[in-house]
Design a protein around this motif. Structure first.
Motif, short mmCIF file in Angstrom:
data_model
loop_
_atom_site.label_atom_id
_atom_site.label_comp_id
_atom_site.label_asym_id
_atom_site.label_seq_id
_atom_site.Cartn_x
_atom_site.Cartn_y
_atom_site.Cartn_z
N LEU A 95 0.02 4.58 -1.86
CA LEU A 95 -1.41 4.61 -2.17
C LEU A 95 -2.11 5.57 -1.21
CD1 LEU A 95 -2.26 0.83 -2.71
CD2 LEU A 95 -1.95 2.60 -4.45
N PHE A 124 -7.53 4.17 0.51
CA PHE A 124 -7.51 2.78 0.07
C PHE A 124 -7.85 1.85 1.24
CE2 PHE A 124 -5.30 -1.28 -0.67
CZ PHE A 124 -5.79 -1.61 -1.93
N VAL A 153 0.82 -1.23 0.00
CA VAL A 153 0.00 0.00 0.00
C VAL A 153 0.85 1.27 0.00
CG1 VAL A 153 -1.95 -1.10 1.15
CG2 VAL A 153 -0.14 -0.08 2.53
#
Length: 567
Positions: free
Chosen positions: A450, A454, A447
């Motif tokens: 991101l 998210f 991740v």
């Protein structure tokens, strides 16, 4: 004697208690908050702030129960604020009688006498500054942190002690128990010269617990009145301005301004004004609690609102009791006292020592000193002094945790039970710790870069980024993730980053909800069982009625046949 402290098992190192403490009397040892009773002023703000309710207060309930068992003459001294906690104030008196109190005395009777003693002092001594001495927290605060102002405390005992003296004067063997929402009153009977005047101090929270144990509901009990009641002057003591109002004409005649100050922050502000000598001739009515004595830290968890309590106390001042009780005798009684100075002496440290400690916290330049306050101290230099005094730890610094985390070998970052995220200026994830990986079942590398959305909806991240202001210790529900957390978001201006720290309280909240659901289900099942039992009882009664009627007919018929054959 350590009267108040924190339960070790419940401390979660959130530092809210330190932030709430006006005198920074809380030190940390092995990540456990401990109250230093040589610095504490017993205001209870740390307990009110603690999200874990980790308070441990020395209780006099065992002593009280033992007094009941020994059938002592146990006398309840009820604070003037009592009228604000029950709509049926007479039911409260009835409840005390049911618990075993032989006599109930309104402390407003002692407050009346304290007012007269104040008045005599102001006329005879004519001080330039005078401070009411009814609030033990204010007294401790002045004696420990403003020792030079101790002489301005009016040298008269509190209404609690005045009432206790009068009751003991009538019956030395009586066991006196003071009941109020105040925490600091527990300290007062232990001070020099006051020993034995009040035998036990019980909070409104504790007395509510006793009612619950005995299945007593004061609101439903028939009203009783106390044996000893006070007049209007004493009943006003819990209300803002209620003390000075009792002898306002004398104060005005002597040229005093009357200032009513509530809340420890404002008390501190006005004491600074006294220290500087900038105030004119004044009588100061100081209370540590907002809304004065009706809002102490030890009120029952489920009680009526602050302003309704205020209104109920005002109504009691107006209406009193249908029949007045007897009065206490204060004839020849000396209510004078001395408020001895007991200053907290803090060690002074050199600039070199402070700079060395700041360096240990990763603050080697003035611009590194963020003064974010997350650790509980107003500035990094104040925090450094606390570390040198042994009151704080270097690790109690969230920006410092973030700095160490950047080196990828930070023990706290990787072992913290809290979820920690570091977000960039676009609110994208740059780092997340193992606790967060476990919770969200995703690796940090998966991740990285991101957007935080998210994993989580934006609850405060954008606001902190835009405003630049920290958002600390907020309870947040993330419905999609199935999480309930205590969340702190800090803006780190140096790197234009956001530090997010989340403490998972989902299980605790779920347990609380399960308990509530269990209670509701139990009530529902109980109602169904009662309904079913009643229905079965009706059916049985109906069947018995039918059977009895049929039996009667059959027996009468048999009787007729026998009589016919006999004839």
């Amino acid at each position: 004697m350590q009267l108040i402290n924190f339960k070790e098992a419940n401390c979660k190192n959130c530092y809210r208690c330190v932030r709430a403490c006006p005198v920074k009397a809380i030190r940390f040892q092995d990540h456990q908050a401990i109250i230093d009773d040589t610095r504490c002023i017993a205001c209870g703000q740390c307990f009110l702030a603690c999200p874990q309710n980790a308070r441990d207060i020395q209780s006099d309930l065992p002593k009280l129960r033992k007094a009941f068992e020994k059938e002592k003459n146990v006398v309840a001294l009820i604070a003037p604020s009592f009228a604000g906690f029950y709509r049926n104030k007479g039911g409260f008196i009835h409840g005390l009688k049911e618990l075993g109190f032989s006599k109930v005395v309104e402390v407003s009777s002692g407050a009346d006498e304290v007012t007269r003693a104040y008045e005599r002092f102001m006329v005879e001594e004519n001080p330039f500054y005078a401070i009411s001495s009814c609030c033990p927290t204010v007294n401790l605060f002045i004696r420990r942190y403003y020792e030079e102002l101790s002489d301005y405390l009016i040298p008269v005992v509190s209404p609690m002690l005045a009432t206790g003296k009068a009751v003991k004067g009538e019956d030395r063997e009586s066991y006196t128990v003071f009941i109020s929402p105040c925490l600091s009153k527990k300290c007062e009977p232990l001070t020099f010269g006051n020993e034995g005047t009040v035998d036990a101090v019980i909070t409104m929270e504790e007395i509510s617990q006793m009612f619950t144990e005995r299945n007593l509901d004061p609101e439903a009990l028939s009203p009783y009145r106390p044996e000893i009641s006070g007049n209007d002057l004493g009943k006003k003591y819990p209300l803002k301005g209620g003390i000075g109002e009792g002898f306002e004409s004398v104060l005005t005649e002597k040229g005093y301004d009357i200032l009513h100050v509530e809340g420890i922050d404002q008390v501190k502000e006005v004491l600074e004004e006294l220290r500087s000598g900038s105030l004119g001739r004044v009588f100061l009515e100081l209370n540590a609690c907002h809304e004065s004595c009706i809002s102490g830290p030890c009120i029952p968890k489920k009680t009526i609102s602050t302003f309704l309590r205020k209104q109920l106390v005002k109504n009691h001042v107006k209406t009193g009791w249908l029949e007045k009780g007897s009065t206490l005798s204060f004839s020849g009684m000396d209510l004078k006292t001395t408020y001895m100075r007991n200053p907290v002496r803090k060690k002074q440290f050199s600039e070199k020592e402070i700079l060395t400690t700041l360096g240990r916290m990763g603050k080697r330049k003035p611009k590194d000193e963020l003064d974010c306050g997350a650790c509980g101290y107003d500035s990094c230099r104040e925090k450094a002094r606390a570390v040198l005094e042994g009151m704080s730890d270097v690790e109690m610094c969230m920006p410092f945790m973030r700095t160490r985390a950047e080196h990828m070998n930070d023990i706290i970052f990787y072992n913290s039970p809290n979820m920690i995220f570091i977000l960039d200026e676009d609110l994208c994830i740059t780092q997340m710790n193992p606790s967060a990986e476990i919770t969200f079942k995703v690796k940090a590398d998966e991740v990285k870069n991101l957007p935080i959305q998210f994993l989580l909806e934006d609850q405060g991240f954008s606001r902190v980024k835009t405003s630049g202001y920290n958002d600390l210790n907020r309870r947040i529900i993330y419905e999609e993730a199935g999480l309930i957390v205590m969340q702190s978001i800090l803006f780190l201006p140096k790197d234009n980053q956001i530090l997010v720290i989340m403490s998972d309280i989902t299980e605790e909240e779920n347990r609380r909800q399960e308990l509530q659901t269990m209670k509701e289900n139990t009530i529902a099942i109980t109602n169904k069982v009662i309904e079913k039992q009643m229905r079965v009882a009706h059916e049985i009664a109906s069947l018995l009625g039918e059977t009895t009627a049929e039996t009667k007919i059959a027996l009468n018929r048999l009787k007729e046949i026998v009589q016919e054959e006999g004839s």
